[in-house]
Every structure is written in C-alpha cells, then in structure tokens.
Write an enzyme that holds these catalytic residues in place. Structure first.
Site, PDB file in Angstrom:
ATOM      1  N   ASP A 209     -37.855  11.651  26.923  1.00  0.00           N
ATOM      2  CA  ASP A 209     -36.961  10.558  26.550  1.00  0.00           C
ATOM      3  C   ASP A 209     -35.978  10.251  27.679  1.00  0.00           C
ATOM      4  OD1 ASP A 209     -36.017   8.940  24.184  1.00  0.00           O
ATOM      5  OD2 ASP A 209     -34.146  10.025  24.567  1.00  0.00           O
ATOM      6  N   GLU A 282     -40.653   8.338  29.751  1.00  0.00           N
ATOM      7  CA  GLU A 282     -40.099   7.081  29.250  1.00  0.00           C
ATOM      8  C   GLU A 282     -39.045   6.655  30.273  1.00  0.00           C
ATOM      9  OE1 GLU A 282     -37.421   4.935  25.876  1.00  0.00           O
ATOM     10  OE2 GLU A 282     -36.816   6.755  26.887  1.00  0.00           O
TER      11      GLU A 282
HETATM   12  C1  NOJ Z   1     -35.408   6.177  23.777  1.00  0.00           C
HETATM   13  C2  NOJ Z   1     -35.983   6.407  22.410  1.00  0.00           C
HETATM   14  O1  NOJ Z   1     -37.300   5.940  22.377  1.00  0.00           O
HETATM   15  C3  NOJ Z   1     -35.058   5.683  21.455  1.00  0.00           C
HETATM   16  O2  NOJ Z   1     -35.592   5.593  20.167  1.00  0.00           O
HETATM   17  C4  NOJ Z   1     -33.735   6.398  21.455  1.00  0.00           C
HETATM   18  O3  NOJ Z   1     -32.825   5.687  20.637  1.00  0.00           O
HETATM   19  C5  NOJ Z   1     -33.161   6.477  22.868  1.00  0.00           C
HETATM   20  N1  NOJ Z   1     -34.134   6.842  23.854  1.00  0.00           N
HETATM   21  C6  NOJ Z   1     -32.049   7.494  22.926  1.00  0.00           C
HETATM   22  O4  NOJ Z   1     -32.572   8.786  22.787  1.00  0.00           O
END
Ligand code: NOJ
Length: 557
Positions: A209, A282
């Site tokens: 993440d 991500e």
């Molecule tokens: C990306 C995640 O996919 C999202 O759902 C989340 O709110 C943010 N990062 C913060 O962790």
C-alpha cells in the site's frame, strides 16, 4: 501458470475485498471463512491468484487500511486459524494468495502510536512517527502546507500529557492513520519481522500500500502548488497525463528516491524463501517510466498500471498506453500489469461511460454531473476487459467485475463510510459505491453474500439479476465472458505473447495480433467489417461479420 515461467509474469490476480466478498457468520461483514467457502467459484472462473485487502486487527476507520496489529486478524474477519484454512484450501485449488501490507502508516490505535503519544516530545517512541513542532508563535500552525489525500490538512495536533496543546503528527490519509518515519531503522526492523511472519505462514506475496509514499523529502518542505488532495496519491493532482513522458515535479511526499532502498531490502528477504514470493507496488506515480523504477530487477516484481486504468475508452489512447506500458516495464525486464477496477476507483462498468471528468477517489453519487448510462457502461466494460485479457503480462480483476457490477450511485448518505465523505463535508462521495457486498444467489438473503439479510452497505435490488447463479451457464452473461476469456488466454498463451498492431480499421479501432489471436476493439459507434478467421470470443453477440460499436472480438489468426 505457463511452462517454466515465474507465475507472476502471466498471472490473473483477483482482488478480494474481504468486507464485501462473502459473509459466513451473517453479521453483514464478509470474513475469511466466507472467502474459503467461495474459493471453488474462483477456481471455476479460472484465476491464478487472489489478493486480499486488509483483514488485520483494525478500528476500521479506513476499512482496514488502518492497522492496529499487523500479525493478527480482526475478529470481524475471523482468526489466524481461519486464515490458515483459507490459505491451505486456496493452495490446494492451485490459487496463490497475496496479502496487503500497509507500511506507510499505522492506525492511531496501534500500540506504537499510543506509546508515542504517552512518551512525549523527543522520545524514542515519537521518533517512529512524523511528529514535529508547529509553526506560529505558539506552535498553533501545522509544520507545513501538506494536504491529506482524503481532504483537509495532513497534520493533527496532539494534546500532551499535561493537557497543553503539543506537537503535530503527519497523516497523508485520515487523522487515524499516522505516517511512520521510514528513516528510522527501528521501523524497518519491525516490518522485516512482519514480512517474515506472513512468509513463514506461506503467503505468496504482498501488495504494498502507498508504495510511493514512505519516504518524505528532507526538511518536509511546503509543496507548491498545493495539492488538491484529489488523486489517490499520484505525482499530479489530476488524472491528466496518464501517459505523459515528462515526469511532473513529485510532491515532497511521493516518489522520493529513498523508497527504493526499502524494496531492495525486502526483495533480499523474499529471495531467502522458497517458491516465487512477490511484491506488487501500489504506486500512483507517472509517467510509466517512473513507475518502472519500482520493478527494477532487484526491487518489486509488479507495479499496478494505473495509467492504463485511467485511460478513457478510446482507441488511440489505448494504443499509446499499451505501447508505453510494454516499453516502460519491458525496459526493466518486468511484465506489464493491467487493471481496470479496484476498491478505490469507480467501477469500470460505470466509469467508462462517465461524461464528465471525475478525479480518482472522488467517487460518484446522485449529484455528480455526467452520470453514466448503465447500458453503455456495461457494454464498454465488457469490451474493455476483453481487450485487457488479451494483452501480454499480468492482469488484475476486482471482485464483482466478472458479474458486470456497476458503481452503486444512490447509496443513502447515512450508509456512507469512506473517510473521504466525512473529511470533505460530503463534497466528495468517496469509494463506498465500488465496495458494496457482491451478489451470489438471486433468491437468497443478501443475494447470497451471507446467510442473513445484513450487509454493511445496502445492496441495490437490481443486483438480483446480476447474481452469479443467474449468470452461470448463460453464454451471453458477463460471468461467462470472463470465464471464456480466461480459458482462451491460457490456451493461446496470450500472457507470454507480444502485441503486433494491425492498421486499416479506422481511428476508433484498436486492433492487434498476439500469437495466433487477432483482437479487434471498436471504441466508436460505427460498425466495422471483420476479416476472416473463426470468432473465438465476442464481448457482444454479433450479427454476421460486422463488429458493432463498443465491442471487442478475438479471431483465430
Ligand atoms: C491505498 C488503498 O488502496 C486505499 O484504500 C487506502 O485508503 C489508502 N491507500 C490508505 O491506506
């Protein structure tokens, strides 16, 4: 999994959002036992791996992306024993399992943060997070001008133990998600242990993440122009340059060079484990040549291709983003990935028919301008997925897209839970509309999501018609289209192939050959004559050898 190639180079990875996939105990919240019970359906669909969004102990202020214990399961989702059963059964079915790792921030209820609050300024405990003195005569102003991705400021001031207003801490997301200080070796050590904990349990990898956010520029300088806070954290605040060639100046909290050392270290750790364990980033960064830095040979294995996700349903735009992706990832020896939907964006069965600009993370609701026509949206989604699954590399699917689920637009205001909705005073709807529990059986309570009528977000009544049991066996259903595409993709080895563009079909058509398959996608409205070759797949029923608008076919070359 094809030949001797590492599985992740070709895998179709299905994202499970545990809250909304399947609820075994009827409390209205999906759980691990529910996932286990539905694994055979995923095997039948023909995916290679699942990625599970967070199921860790969490106060659920950001749907589990606020972790209070990285090595345990939230009671909402079950127990570690339930996890082990799920993992074993997935492996028995030949499905690999990727878990979500949230290293940029913890929950404010994590014992580390609670200890930091208690220990006070200058302590070792505060040094694990980004605590700073405020500006102004009495420290009453935040340390800089950064904004939260969810709206509002990125700093919150704490009250010290003696009751006086004290330091500020950074949270790029919600107030309840304090950022860790990744320059602190102690933090790095903890995460090595967390990775080992899950690797020892047998997971096949991690989706990381906010993989572009963990290191902040030295001195935490102000960011000009101030970010809108609108995107999920890309280098720019708008969706604009999905495939631009010039990197925009990164914000001081995104894409700092130092993040790469962290992933090199993690890669070394993964390399000590048997089997191909992977890291998937991500990283909302552009252009694609920058994203490719995350997947250099000694770093991560995959990075999400958000430039592809952000590309409109337009042949020329698709042609260039596909070329740019294959070139950028190919240059570092990584497979390209492809994705159209996830739990943060408007589902593509709605998004591809939006007629007005819609920034990532803003979501759509009853008052959004340019709301989609659902029929056009689904038609384009089916065509877009048929194009995507013919591309070489690895594809990500998001639960429910195989049923053609649209974004739920008219959720009641009091049902919404995304922090974005609250932090923007209801100005942005946020992401709840893509997170509604999915329908399995038309005639069961909660459409088979669970044994009771409960579902943590209300399901639209029209979803009875989209339930899995209605679609299975219907050759025109979206579920059967996905199942066929995945089967043919495997049989024709498309994931290991190459794209050879074909000219002469007109400006609205993207056409290419991949091995022994010809793919023709008509993104316009004018019908296009098809060449010879058996029709292997069509995203809509065809009337003769004519390809109507918003339709994709696969032909035998
Ligand atoms: C990306 C995640 O996919 C999202 O759902 C989340 O709110 C943010 N990062 C913060 O962790």
């Amino acid at each position: 999994m094809t030949g001797n190639t590492e599985w992740w180079r070709t895998a179709v990875i299905y994202q499970i959002y545990p809250r909304s996939f399947a609820d075994a105990n009827g409390d209205g919240m999906g759980d691990l036992a529910g996932i286990t019970s539905r694994l055979p359906a995923l095997e039948q669909l023909g995916i290679d791996a699942i990625w599970l969004s967070p199921f860790y102990t969490s106060p659920q202020r950001d749907a589990g992306y606020d972790v209070a214990d990285y090595c345990d399961i939230d009671p909402l989702f079950g127990t570690l024993a339930d996890f082990d059963v799920m993992l074993t059964q997935a492996h028995d079915l030949g499905i690999r399992v990727i878990v979500d790792l949230v290293p940029n921030h913890t929950s404010s209820e994590h014992p580390w943060f609670q200890a930091a609050l208690a220990a006070g300024p200058g302590s070792e405990e505060r040094g694990r997070y980004m605590f700073r003195e405020g500006k102004g005569d009495n420290g009453e102003l935040p340390p800089n001008n950064w904004e939260s991705v969810f709206g509002g400021g990125a700093w919150t001031r704490v009250t010290e133990a003696d009751g006086t207003p004290g330091q500020w801490y950074l949270h790029l997301f919600d107030t309840t998600q304090p950022d860790l200080d990744w320059d602190n070796p102690w933090v790095r050590e903890q995460f090595r242990d967390i990775l080992s904990f899950w690797l020892d349990r047998g997971v096949d990898g991690f989706r990381v993440d906010v993989a572009h956010g963990m290191i902040k520029a030295a001195g935490l300088p102000d960011y000009f122009p101030p970010v809108e806070g609108g995107s999920m954290g890309g280098g720019s605040a708008t969706l604009e340059p999905a495939i631009s060639t010039e990197p925009p100046a990164p914000a001081p909290y995104w894409a700092q060079d130092g993040v790469h050392d962290i992933y090199r270290d993690w890669r070394e750790l993964l390399n000590t484990y048997p089997g191909d364990r992977i890291l998937a980033a991500e990283a909302w960064v552009d252009p694609l040549s920058q994203v490719a830095k995350w997947v250099r040979p000694d770093e991560m294995h995959q990075a999400f291709n958000f430039a592809y996700l952000e590309t409109p349903w337009n042949a020329a735009a698709l042609h260039s983003v596909i070329d740019a992706s294959l070139e950028a990832f190919g240059a570092v020896g990584a497979p390209s990935t492809w994705v159209l939907s996830n739990h943060d964006v408007v589902r593509h069965a709605s998004r591809l028919a939006l007629t007005a600009e819609n920034l990532q993370g803003h979501g759509i609701g009853p008052k959004t301008p340019g709301l989609p026509d659902p029929v056009v949206g689904l038609r384009r989604a089916r065509a877009a997925t048929s194009l995507m699954l013919a591309l070489p590399g690895s594809s990500y699917l998001y639960q429910g897209e195989e049923l053609g689920l649209p974004e739920v637009i008219d959720l009641p205001d009091d049902a919404r839970q995304d922090p974005t909705w609250f932090r923007t005073n209801h100005e942005r709807y946020g992401r709840d509309g893509c997170r509604v529990p999915i329908p399995w059986e038309a005639n069961s309570p909660s459409y088979g999501f669970g044994p009771s009528e409960q579902s943590w977000l209300p399901q639209p009544t029209e979803w009875a018609d989209l339930a899995r049991d209605v679609q299975i066996g219907d050759p025109n259903s979206t579920l059967e289209l996905y199942t066929l595409a995945l089967k043919l993709r495997r049989e024709h080895n498309l994931a290991l192939g190459a794209v050879e563009w074909l000219d002469g079909y007109g400006a609205d058509v993207a056409a290419f050959r991949n091995g022994d398959v010809i793919v023709i996608a008509n993104t316009g409205t004018e019908p296009v004559d098809l060449p010879g070759g058996d029709i292997l797949l069509s995203s809509e029923p065809l009337d003769g050898r004519v390809l109507p608008g918003d339709t994709t076919v696969w032909l035998a070359a």
